[in-house]
Design an enzyme around this catalytic site. Sequence first.
Site, PDB file in Angstrom:
ATOM      1  N   SER A 184       0.825  -1.209   0.000  1.00 52.84           N
ATOM      2  CA  SER A 184       0.000   0.000   0.000  1.00 52.84           C
ATOM      3  C   SER A 184       0.859   1.258   0.000  1.00 52.84           C
ATOM      4  O   SER A 184       0.570   2.229  -0.713  1.00 52.84           O
ATOM      5  CB  SER A 184      -0.923  -0.002   1.228  1.00 52.84           C
ATOM      6  OG  SER A 184      -1.849  -1.064   1.164  1.00 52.84           O
ATOM      7  N   GLY A 188      -6.315  -3.371  -7.429  1.00 50.94           N
ATOM      8  CA  GLY A 188      -7.419  -2.478  -7.125  1.00 50.94           C
ATOM      9  C   GLY A 188      -6.940  -1.182  -6.500  1.00 50.94           C
ATOM     10  O   GLY A 188      -7.475  -0.105  -6.769  1.00 50.94           O
ATOM     11  N   SER A 218     -13.767   2.316   3.192  1.00 46.15           N
ATOM     12  CA  SER A 218     -12.809   1.903   2.169  1.00 46.15           C
ATOM     13  C   SER A 218     -11.668   2.900   2.114  1.00 46.15           C
ATOM     14  O   SER A 218     -11.871   4.069   1.756  1.00 46.15           O
ATOM     15  CB  SER A 218     -13.478   1.803   0.795  1.00 46.15           C
ATOM     16  OG  SER A 218     -12.499   1.620  -0.220  1.00 46.15           O
ATOM     17  N   GLN A 250      -9.299   2.792  -0.029  1.00 51.05           N
ATOM     18  CA  GLN A 250      -9.023   3.075  -1.436  1.00 51.05           C
ATOM     19  C   GLN A 250      -9.919   4.186  -1.965  1.00 51.05           C
ATOM     20  O   GLN A 250      -9.452   5.096  -2.659  1.00 51.05           O
ATOM     21  CB  GLN A 250      -9.196   1.808  -2.268  1.00 51.05           C
ATOM     22  CG  GLN A 250      -8.176   0.715  -1.960  1.00 51.05           C
ATOM     23  CD  GLN A 250      -8.426  -0.553  -2.768  1.00 51.05           C
ATOM     24  OE1 GLN A 250      -9.343  -0.619  -3.574  1.00 51.05           O
ATOM     25  NE2 GLN A 250      -7.602  -1.560  -2.546  1.00 51.05           N
ATOM     26  N   ASP A 261      -7.259  -7.712   4.966  1.00 51.16           N
ATOM     27  CA  ASP A 261      -6.360  -8.565   4.187  1.00 51.16           C
ATOM     28  C   ASP A 261      -5.985  -9.833   4.927  1.00 51.16           C
ATOM     29  O   ASP A 261      -5.585 -10.828   4.304  1.00 51.16           O
ATOM     30  CB  ASP A 261      -5.082  -7.803   3.814  1.00 51.16           C
ATOM     31  CG  ASP A 261      -5.309  -6.769   2.727  1.00 51.16           C
ATOM     32  OD1 ASP A 261      -6.323  -6.883   2.011  1.00 51.16           O
ATOM     33  OD2 ASP A 261      -4.487  -5.849   2.602  1.00 51.16           O
ATOM     34  N   ARG A 297     -13.670 -13.915  -1.450  1.00 52.66           N
ATOM     35  CA  ARG A 297     -12.849 -14.606  -0.456  1.00 52.66           C
ATOM     36  C   ARG A 297     -13.672 -15.356   0.586  1.00 52.66           C
ATOM     37  O   ARG A 297     -13.159 -16.282   1.223  1.00 52.66           O
ATOM     38  CB  ARG A 297     -11.889 -13.616   0.218  1.00 52.66           C
ATOM     39  CG  ARG A 297     -10.766 -13.179  -0.713  1.00 52.66           C
ATOM     40  CD  ARG A 297      -9.809 -12.196  -0.070  1.00 52.66           C
ATOM     41  NE  ARG A 297      -8.745 -11.836  -1.015  1.00 52.66           N
ATOM     42  CZ  ARG A 297      -7.943 -10.809  -0.887  1.00 52.66           C
ATOM     43  NH1 ARG A 297      -8.052 -10.003   0.160  1.00 52.66           N
ATOM     44  NH2 ARG A 297      -7.017 -10.556  -1.800  1.00 52.66           N
TER      45      ARG A 297
END
Length: 443
Positions: free
Chosen positions: A30, A101, A173, A175, A326, A357
């Site tokens: 990241s 992503g 999020s 992101q 993660d 997942r």
Amino acid sequence: MRPRPRKRQTTIVHPAGFDGGVVRVPGDKSISHRTALLAGISSGTSEIRGFLQAEDCLNTLKAMESFGARSWIDDEGVLSIQGTGGKMIEPAGPLDVGNSGTGMRLLAGLCAGSPITVTLTGDASLNSRPMRRIKEPLELMGAQVELTPQGTAPMTIRGGKLHGMEYSLPTASAQVKSCCILAGLYAEGRTTVLEPIPTRDHTERMLRAVGAPIRVEGQNISVDGYGPKGPKFLARPYVVPGDFSSAAYWLAAAAAIPGATVRAEGVGLNLRRTALLDVLRRMGARVEIERTSAPTDPEVYGNVTVYGAELKGTEVGGAEIPNLIDELPLVAMLGALAQGRTVIRDASELRVKESDRVAVMVENLAGMGVAVAEQPDGMVVEGPAKISPTKSIRSYGDHRIAMSMSILAIFADQPVTIANVACVDTSYPEFWEQLSQLGVKVE
């Protein structure tokens, strides 16, 4: 100049033999993405130590070169990036960011701020992931964003003439938050993002380090825009700490083996990344932390030592999920080895990662003899299970599934075949080598 990814399709992991020891993991993925972006739009040449030379981050670096930045890596692995001074040229064609992503969503924020037209695309997995979550805020700021009818990439952005806004994230999020903040650098006025739950703050820390006018007040993050000319950041040195999410595989393996010890050196200790350590403590492992970073470093890093024990089941959910997202496949894996029930809830975000997942971990755990029940937002795992594979494991092209199941294979009663593992190169090319160095036989 750049290492060629080492492709392999199938790996066989043999049980037992995990010796533990000391390990140094590659740079944080990241943070590597963000250093490439910020150095790429700065004035001058930035030196980055510890940059993760894996497919995802190299694709982001390649994208910045398409916007006019230059980069080179010396014999010691130090990455130098000569930035564009804030101005980005229009690339000649679509930019392929592979499986990332993070890369796509952060790049979208930068592209939205510049008066250029850019198409971002990726592999089949990335092009199936939802992108309306960034289309909405970017269009509210004044950009034009085109997606497929399914709301996925390829994504075409026509940027420029942005204005600040206040935006409440529908789902936590990091992101999407970062995408809005990066676009806000090129906007007129102030952009404020309201988080429902605190998420990773790498972008905020790094922008503060380069002098950006960013403020964090609780769960509200604001940045004052520089307007269409963009920011005038100066080049600076960066140190990328070891990736905690990579170290997590070795820490989890040691935690489940009474008497085992693993010491991960130089890893990031950002509190919004290390929720797994709290989970390991709850399950019964002993965890020690030693900080080695300087007070002036944007990110905290140091050494983590985990001592194994007989684990007990636990429950994870709520506010800890964004900072554990993660590592949730690893939590499920540990649940199969622990005494009692392990519950993962409030984790529907897992269904829109590189794979679903939830479904994939449930399928693979069941194939290893584990009693597991799928839930809409997670799963319930009953342990301890006798780990006995009835078929080969399928990663579905998801690096975290492949690596998590490789750790579980250590505890099996026979060798475990894991298919489609080339995906591991996207984030951790050294994984199989380090697994062998820690005592596990890998074919």
